[in-house]
Design an enzyme around this catalytic site. Structure first.
Site, mmCIF file in Angstrom:
data_model
loop_
_atom_site.group_PDB
_atom_site.id
_atom_site.type_symbol
_atom_site.label_atom_id
_atom_site.label_comp_id
_atom_site.label_asym_id
_atom_site.label_seq_id
_atom_site.Cartn_x
_atom_site.Cartn_y
_atom_site.Cartn_z
ATOM 1 N N HIS A 57 40.586 -34.049 43.012
ATOM 2 C CA HIS A 57 39.374 -33.762 42.228
ATOM 3 C C HIS A 57 39.566 -34.075 40.748
ATOM 4 O O HIS A 57 40.624 -33.859 40.165
ATOM 5 C CB HIS A 57 38.885 -32.329 42.445
ATOM 6 C CG HIS A 57 39.776 -31.231 41.936
ATOM 7 N ND1 HIS A 57 39.660 -30.720 40.661
ATOM 8 C CD2 HIS A 57 40.753 -30.516 42.529
ATOM 9 C CE1 HIS A 57 40.529 -29.735 40.498
ATOM 10 N NE2 HIS A 57 41.216 -29.599 41.618
ATOM 11 N N GLU A 101 35.221 -29.334 42.510
ATOM 12 C CA GLU A 101 36.168 -28.507 43.258
ATOM 13 C C GLU A 101 36.364 -27.149 42.593
ATOM 14 O O GLU A 101 36.491 -26.128 43.283
ATOM 15 C CB GLU A 101 37.508 -29.236 43.391
ATOM 16 C CG GLU A 101 38.470 -28.606 44.394
ATOM 17 C CD GLU A 101 39.318 -27.481 43.819
ATOM 18 O OE1 GLU A 101 39.936 -26.738 44.600
ATOM 19 O OE2 GLU A 101 39.361 -27.334 42.569
ATOM 20 N N GLU A 102 36.388 -27.111 41.275
ATOM 21 C CA GLU A 102 36.697 -25.863 40.566
ATOM 22 C C GLU A 102 35.620 -24.799 40.726
ATOM 23 O O GLU A 102 35.850 -23.632 40.410
ATOM 24 C CB GLU A 102 36.941 -26.140 39.080
ATOM 25 C CG GLU A 102 38.205 -26.946 38.788
ATOM 26 C CD GLU A 102 39.493 -26.215 39.132
ATOM 27 O OE1 GLU A 102 39.427 -25.061 39.598
ATOM 28 O OE2 GLU A 102 40.572 -26.798 38.933
ATOM 29 N N HIS A 133 46.234 -22.822 36.332
ATOM 30 C CA HIS A 133 45.023 -22.531 35.569
ATOM 31 C C HIS A 133 45.327 -22.004 34.173
ATOM 32 O O HIS A 133 44.497 -21.326 33.557
ATOM 33 C CB HIS A 133 44.105 -21.561 36.324
ATOM 34 C CG HIS A 133 43.362 -22.226 37.445
ATOM 35 N ND1 HIS A 133 42.230 -21.696 38.026
ATOM 36 C CD2 HIS A 133 43.583 -23.396 38.098
ATOM 37 C CE1 HIS A 133 41.793 -22.508 38.974
ATOM 38 N NE2 HIS A 133 42.613 -23.546 39.037
#
Length: 389
Positions: A75, A226-227, A327
């Site tokens: 992604h 995707e996130e 993250h």
């Protein structure tokens, strides 16, 4: 073992591609420029591609048959933020895009994209100066209501910000701050998943330059949401029976992932990955001496899982490169990306894990077993109670 080759990966291409990707701001919802970049890389390699309306990419390297076909996905979108509120003090309240802690946002240099142009700034806690607030700096809570964006402009009120052209909902891209070390470690924000994209592009380059004939059509895919949980929900084709995601693995206490080799995920928060495809990837690692390990991720969701939730009946799997401090300020090792790319070149040569999958639905014939009764030893009978007397 099938007659397959573990192809050479262009290490410099992988590194340069990763740095170029990291330099392109692409918080989820603001991904058009990184889509243009990725399509340019595919064009340089002579690989045809198609785009969905919003910009997810499905490329095609032809094989002997297109049914069933296989896919590998990474992604392009990253974490970021958007303006939640224009504040009376001339600063901006934030809403995170994707799931990440404000603890990692504090001190970040950012670019704010307004309708009339970009502005630079810093995300700060509400009480940012120890000289003004003493111990309150350390005692204040950690959450998104406790941080604000300070722009490097002459703005001291809501009116100043409005005059500057700032609006609620403007996108905020977080600087990656990459550092690539001679020992192979790379530290940066947004390795999730731009490191995976770089590894996939490096694998595509190796496949194209090898001139090998593939057994089935191979579809490299690049998604843009995707996130926020959508991922590969709109880019698949009915002919694709298998899809492997490339994304982060989680080296941390209680996890089995590492920053070296390939981590093959067995399960994430959506449930188990496909048994047969996962074991085939593990076999490829063993047969071709690719360093690897297994792991499970209870707080994790991927492109592959999004595809299943969208209703696609595919075999799905997840390959991870270890990303410490996921993250946040992430770190991985280039050897892990190299191993991912090598495994992808083997997977593209492998053919479908279950030949029956050329049909979306069909009879029992050819449906696989996970174990067979004859493989299980008969249990030793327990003695009759009288025998204990």
């Amino acid at each position: 073992m099938k007659n397959m080759q573990k192809l050479d990966i262009d290490h410099e291409y992988l590194k340069q591609t990763l740095l170029e990707l990291l330099a392109i701001p692409s918080p989820v919802g603001f991904t058009d420029e990184v889509v243009h970049y990725t399509c340019g890389k595919l064009g340089e390699l002579g690989v045809p591609y198609e785009l969905t309306r919003r910009g997810a990419i499905r490329a095609t390297i032809k094989g002997e048959t297109d049914r069933p076909a296989c896919a590998v996905v990474a992604h392009l979108d990253t974490l970021g933020a958007t303006v939640r509120l224009i504040k009376d003090n001339g600063r901006l309240a934030l809403l995170p895009l994707g799931s990440w802690s404000s603890r990692f946002a504090e001190g970040a240099r950012v670019t704010l994209f307004t309708d009339i142009g970009p502005f630079r700034g810093t995300i700060l806690p509400l009480m940012a100066s120890g000289h003004a607030f003493n111990n309150q700096v350390d005692d204040q809570p950690t959450n998104w209501t406790q941080v604000e964006l300070r722009l490097d402009e002459n703005v001291h009120s809501k009116a100043d910000l409005t005059q500057l052209g700032v609006n609620i909902g403007d996108f905020i891209a977080i600087d990656p701050q990459p550092e690539l070390h001679e020992n192979g470690y790379i530290s940066s924000r947004h390795l999730d998943d731009k490191a995976g994209v770089a590894a996939l592009l490096a694998a595509i380059k190796a496949i194209v330059e090898s001139g090998l004939s593939l057994p089935v059509y191979f579809h490299p895919m690049f998604t843009i949401t995707e996130e926020v949980g959508f991922g590969a929900s709109a880019v698949l084709d009915a002919r694709i029976s298998e899809m492997v995601s490339i994304d982060i693995a989680i080296p941390a206490e209680g996890q089995n992932s590492r920053e070296h080799g390939v981590t093959v995920a067995i399960c994430d928060s959506s449930g188990p990955f496909d048994y047969h495809l996962t074991r085939e990837l593990l076999r490829l690692c063993k047969d071709h001496e690719i360093e690897h390990q297994r792991d499970v991720f209870p707080y994790y969701f991927s492109d592959s899982a999004a595809a299943l939730r969208a209703g696609y009946d595919i075999r799905h799997a997840l390959l991870g490169f270890g990303a410490d401090a996921s993250h946040g300020y992430e770190r991985t090792h280039l050897s892990s990306l190299h191993a991912i790319a090598e495994l992808v070149t083997l997977y593209a040569q492998n053919g479908p894990v279950v030949a029956r999958d050329r049909r979306a639905i069909g009879p029992l014939e050819g449906f696989p077993h996970q174990w067979k009764p004859e493989d299980i030893e008969e249990p030793t009978p327990m003695p009759h109670p009288k025998e204990f007397l």
